[in-house]
Design an enzyme around this catalytic site. Structure first.
Site, PDB file in Angstrom:
ATOM      1  CB  CYS A   2      -0.865   0.000   1.249  1.00  0.00           C
ATOM      2  SG  CYS A   2      -1.765  -1.529   1.466  1.00  0.00           S
ATOM      3  NE  ARG A  27       4.263   1.910  -1.478  1.00  0.00           N
ATOM      4  CZ  ARG A  27       5.456   1.425  -1.210  1.00  0.00           C
ATOM      5  NH1 ARG A  27       6.479   1.776  -1.950  1.00  0.00           N
ATOM      6  NH2 ARG A  27       5.653   0.595  -0.206  1.00  0.00           N
ATOM      7  CD1 TRP A  74      -2.029  -4.701  -4.908  1.00  0.00           C
ATOM      8  CD2 TRP A  74      -1.539  -6.001  -3.143  1.00  0.00           C
ATOM      9  NE1 TRP A  74      -1.739  -5.965  -5.377  1.00  0.00           N
ATOM     10  CE2 TRP A  74      -1.438  -6.776  -4.320  1.00  0.00           C
ATOM     11  CE3 TRP A  74      -1.283  -6.613  -1.933  1.00  0.00           C
ATOM     12  CZ2 TRP A  74      -1.078  -8.118  -4.302  1.00  0.00           C
ATOM     13  CZ3 TRP A  74      -0.929  -7.956  -1.904  1.00  0.00           C
ATOM     14  CH2 TRP A  74      -0.833  -8.696  -3.094  1.00  0.00           C
ATOM     15  CG  ASN A 100       3.000  -0.469   3.222  1.00  0.00           C
ATOM     16  OD1 ASN A 100       2.463  -1.468   2.738  1.00  0.00           O
ATOM     17  ND2 ASN A 100       4.217  -0.082   2.875  1.00  0.00           N
ATOM     18  N   GLY A 101       1.693  -2.849   5.278  1.00  0.00           N
ATOM     19  CA  GLY A 101       2.339  -4.037   5.825  1.00  0.00           C
ATOM     20  C   GLY A 101       1.305  -5.023   6.340  1.00  0.00           C
ATOM     21  CD  GLU A 480      11.522  -9.124 -17.830  1.00  0.00           C
ATOM     22  OE1 GLU A 480      11.416  -9.964 -16.929  1.00  0.00           O
ATOM     23  OE2 GLU A 480      11.069  -7.972 -17.730  1.00  0.00           O
ATOM     24  CE  LYS A 484       7.705  -6.725 -17.695  1.00  0.00           C
ATOM     25  NZ  LYS A 484       8.871  -6.889 -16.879  1.00  0.00           N
ATOM     26  CD  GLU A 487       4.747  -7.971 -14.760  1.00  0.00           C
ATOM     27  OE1 GLU A 487       4.786  -7.582 -13.601  1.00  0.00           O
ATOM     28  OE2 GLU A 487       5.586  -7.621 -15.623  1.00  0.00           O
ATOM     29  CG  HIS A 503      12.644 -32.416 -22.403  1.00  0.00           C
ATOM     30  ND1 HIS A 503      12.970 -33.740 -22.629  1.00  0.00           N
ATOM     31  CD2 HIS A 503      13.750 -31.698 -22.746  1.00  0.00           C
ATOM     32  CE1 HIS A 503      14.219 -33.815 -23.069  1.00  0.00           C
ATOM     33  NE2 HIS A 503      14.707 -32.588 -23.161  1.00  0.00           N
ATOM     34  CE  LYS A 602       8.228  -0.400 -10.601  1.00  0.00           C
ATOM     35  NZ  LYS A 602       8.535  -1.101 -11.853  1.00  0.00           N
TER      36      LYS A 602
HETATM   37  O1  M6R Z   1      11.480  -4.369  -6.721  1.00  0.00           O
HETATM   38  P1  M6R Z   1      11.913  -5.731  -7.134  1.00  0.00           P
HETATM   39  O2  M6R Z   1      12.836  -5.732  -8.285  1.00  0.00           O
HETATM   40  O3  M6R Z   1      12.467  -6.535  -5.981  1.00  0.00           O
HETATM   41  O4  M6R Z   1      10.589  -6.445  -7.599  1.00  0.00           O
HETATM   42  C1  M6R Z   1      10.581  -7.794  -7.977  1.00  0.00           C
HETATM   43  C2  M6R Z   1       9.315  -8.157  -8.691  1.00  0.00           C
HETATM   44  O5  M6R Z   1       8.215  -7.954  -7.858  1.00  0.00           O
HETATM   45  C3  M6R Z   1       9.128  -7.350  -9.962  1.00  0.00           C
HETATM   46  O6  M6R Z   1      10.206  -7.498 -10.827  1.00  0.00           O
HETATM   47  C4  M6R Z   1       7.851  -7.791 -10.695  1.00  0.00           C
HETATM   48  O7  M6R Z   1       8.002  -9.083 -11.194  1.00  0.00           O
HETATM   49  C5  M6R Z   1       7.521  -6.782 -11.803  1.00  0.00           C
HETATM   50  N1  M6R Z   1       6.127  -6.532 -11.832  1.00  0.00           N
HETATM   51  C6  M6R Z   1       7.963  -7.234 -13.145  1.00  0.00           C
HETATM   52  O8  M6R Z   1       7.534  -6.437 -14.177  1.00  0.00           O
END
Ligand code: M6R
Length: 607
Positions: A2, A27, A74, A100-101, A480, A484, A487, A503, A602
């Site tokens: 959050c 966040r 969140w 937050n937490g 990656e 992407k 996501e 496999h 994020k």
């Molecule tokens: O802040 P961080 O690099 O530790 O975050 C790790 C992941 O949460 C972050 O890379 C996440 O997978 C992203 N949404 C990727 O686009």
């Protein structure tokens, strides 16, 4: 996950809070709320959905005061709803907090408080904190927070406001980030400096176990034990412009286009006249010469950059590297090895799993360095040394420019280690460095030619499944690329080592399944071509990402995206750009909320 904020000053308090919440929407963004104390007492506004909904409510029923608090949520405990949205208040309606937490012992605290007569209305863990403060309250909010804090277990940062002391905010940090912004006769406290970048240039980063007070009289910080802390102020290096889209449709697109600059800046931070320097990382050369094993730990995109780092370091510096996702590493029986070095990679420096991994490594006494983008973040305080990516603030939930900056750092580190161990001489490193300096230019070339990538996006935006394949240095890129796409477009995508396809995943291939193959030139090119043929033989649609000088590629693929030619190492940093762009344009055609994909935040500050 959050975002929390507090403000004390002469500006319109709710406007500052709403501005800060919008900046921190990355966040968490399922609901939000603000609170301030005016003549009529404590007033709270809440809304479900985007911050714009809260802004609308505020324009109908404005609330103001000298001090105020705000939250964007969140959801962890309890569905997104107005009742569960913060700020939460006590039974008297005089005290409000944002949090937050996760308060891990909220269940037992709640039962005790209910027995004492407290009335709960939400499903959140946060509500126990405000009732606990109420339980301790004897006319002094600062003392009440001090008394409640030792009873809370878990990760939290809180900001608290009381209508009895309407010009004062009391806040505390335990494992969730909190930073104070110092303006001219005004004070801010937030989960992230981005919330007050437009108003303050100096910041004070709270440590775990610290509590602070801001009021028109100034800032005071104490340890939970009561001892006053002589705090250090830091200049904020980011500017407010970084948190604007500057004409781009989405932050993600802006950040993809910022990669040439982010690569130049990151390189400038680690390059010297004849090699690399990692002064902030305090890398002890004697130790490096003895390093027998490197372990990399990270999550998500940072993990993919770490995996690329494994290939770089093993191939260039000849040091064995293992790599784990942090959430597995922390509960795995990892066997200790003398002379090992740990590297954690984290854009935010706030990812809970990665922080726990750092703690585990420290408890075993191994050396650990971090690769991160955020100065003053939690991880930077826990490790022995830091290598900063200088990518600038990344607002899009989908990481882009930080992936290439992290990859660059891992590559530079591999070269540095190779030189330190006597595997490569300074002279031998020079051509690698010369090529690295060309990366921004080559990235610009890719970014100028997006027409073809947009066309490919339009061709395949309605497909249900995608496969991404690559071998060796291109395998992390396949992971990656798939991450992407899923996501931001919600299309099912899998990244696989191309040789592993036979496999299992090969069963998925049919005429409706696009298969993106990263096929830049390397010693495994012929093997990749064999894998492509296996896909084509099953009517799979091959989308190739190939080097410009590859004249054969067209004959193997249905659709081709070309990138400037480079060595396999540099290609691994370049070839992710078309993958980012492809995901972006597919998500855009599908009308997805690209900067705020559903269910994601994020920085993931819960385990
Ligand atoms: O802040 P961080 O690099 O530790 O975050 C790790 C992941 O949460 C972050 O890379 C996440 O997978 C992203 N949404 C990727 O686009």
């Amino acid at each position: 996950m959050c975002g929390i904020i507090g403000y004390v000053g002469k500006r319109k308090v709710s406007q500052v809070l709403l501005h800060g919440l919008k900046k921190m929407e990355y966040r968490g963004y399922d609901s939000s709320g603000i609170a301030a104390v005016s003549a009529g007492g404590l007033k709270i506004l809440k809304s479900v959905g985007k911050i714009e909904n809260l802004e609308r409510k505020y324009s109908e029923t404005p609330i103001e005061g000298i001090a105020g608090i705000g939250h964007s949520r969140w959801a962890t405990h309890g569905v997104p709803s107005e009742i569960n949205a913060h700020p939460h208040k006590d039974c008297s309606g005089k005290i409000a907090i944002v949090h937050n937490g996760i308060i891990e012992n909220y269940g037992e605290l709640k039962s005790d408080l209910i027995k004492k007569g407290h009335k709960f209305i939400s499903d959140t863990d946060t509500e126990v904190a405000v009732h606990l403060i109420e339980d301790c309250y004897d006319g002094n909010i600062e003392e009440a927070v001090k008394c409640a804090l030792p009873k809370l277990k878990g990760a939290f940062s809180i900001v608290c406001l009381s209508s009895d002391e309407p010009e004062k905010l009391v806040f505390a940090r335990m494992k969730s980030p909190l930073v104070v912004g110092l303006g001219k006769d005004e004070f801010f406290v937030a989960s992230d400096v981005i919330a007050f970048l437009s108003f303050a240039r100096e910041a004070v980063y709270l440590e775990n176990g610290e509590l602070g007070i801001i009021s028109p009289e100034g800032l005071k910080i104490y340890k939970f034990s009561g001892e006053e802390v002589k705090y250090k102020t830091s200049m904020i290096l980011w500017n407010a412009d970084m948190a604007e889209k500057n004409g781009f449709k989405h932050f993600m697109l802006k950040e993809i286009y910022e990669q040439p600059a982010s690569i130049s800046n990151t390189l400038a931070g680690i390059i010297t006249n004849d090699g690399f320097s990692f002064s902030d990382a305090h890398i002890d050369l004697d130790l490096i010469k003895k390093v027998r094993r490197i372990s990399i730990v990270a999550c998500g995109t940072a993990y993919n950059a770490g995996l690329l780092g494994k290939y770089f370091i093993e191939q260039i510096a000849k040091i064995p590297v293992d790599i784990d996702v942090a959430s597995e590493f922390i509960y795995r029986e990892s066997l200790p090895c003398d002379d090992s070095l740990f590297i954690v990679v984290s854009q935010s420096g706030e990812t809970a799993d990665t922080i726990e991994a750092v703690k585990k490594v420290k408890s075993k006494g191994s050396g650990i360095i971090a690769v991160t983008n955020v100065v003053g973040s939690s991880i930077t305080r826990e490790v022995d040394g830091v290598i900063y990516t200088r990518a600038g603030f990344e607002m899009g939930v989908a990481a882009t420019k930080t992936f290439t900056a992290q990859s660059l750092v891992m590559y530079a580190l591999a070269l540095y280690l190779a030189e330190a161990k006597g595997i490569l001489s300074k002279n031998a490193i020079a051509p690698y460095i010369a090529e690295l300096k060309l990366l921004p230019e080559k990235m610009e070339e890719i970014l100028k030619n997006v027409k073809n990538i947009r066309r490919v996006a339009r061709m395949f935006h309605s497909c249900r499944d995608f496969l991404f394949l690559g071998r060796n240095l291109n395998y992390p890129l396949a992971l990656e690329g798939a991450l992407k796409l899923k996501e931001i477009s919600y299309i099912h995508a899998e990244g696989y080592a191309a040789g592993e396809m036979k496999h299992g995943p090969i069963a998925l291939i049919d005429c409706d399944c696009p298969v993106v193959v990263i096929m830049t030139k390397s010693f495994l090119y012929d093997k990749v071509i064999s894998n492509i043929k296996e896909v084509s033989a099953r009517q799979g649609i091959v989308i190739g990402v190939a080097s410009e000088d590859d004249m054969e590629a067209e004959s193997y693929t249905r659709v081709l995206i070309k990138i400037p030619s480079a060595s396999p190492y540099a290609s691994a940093i370049l070839a992710v750009l078309p993958l980012q762009l492809l995901s972006y344009y597919i998500a855009d055609v599908r009308g997805c909320n690209i900067d705020k994909p559903r269910n994601l935040a994020k920085s993931v500050t819960v385990e």
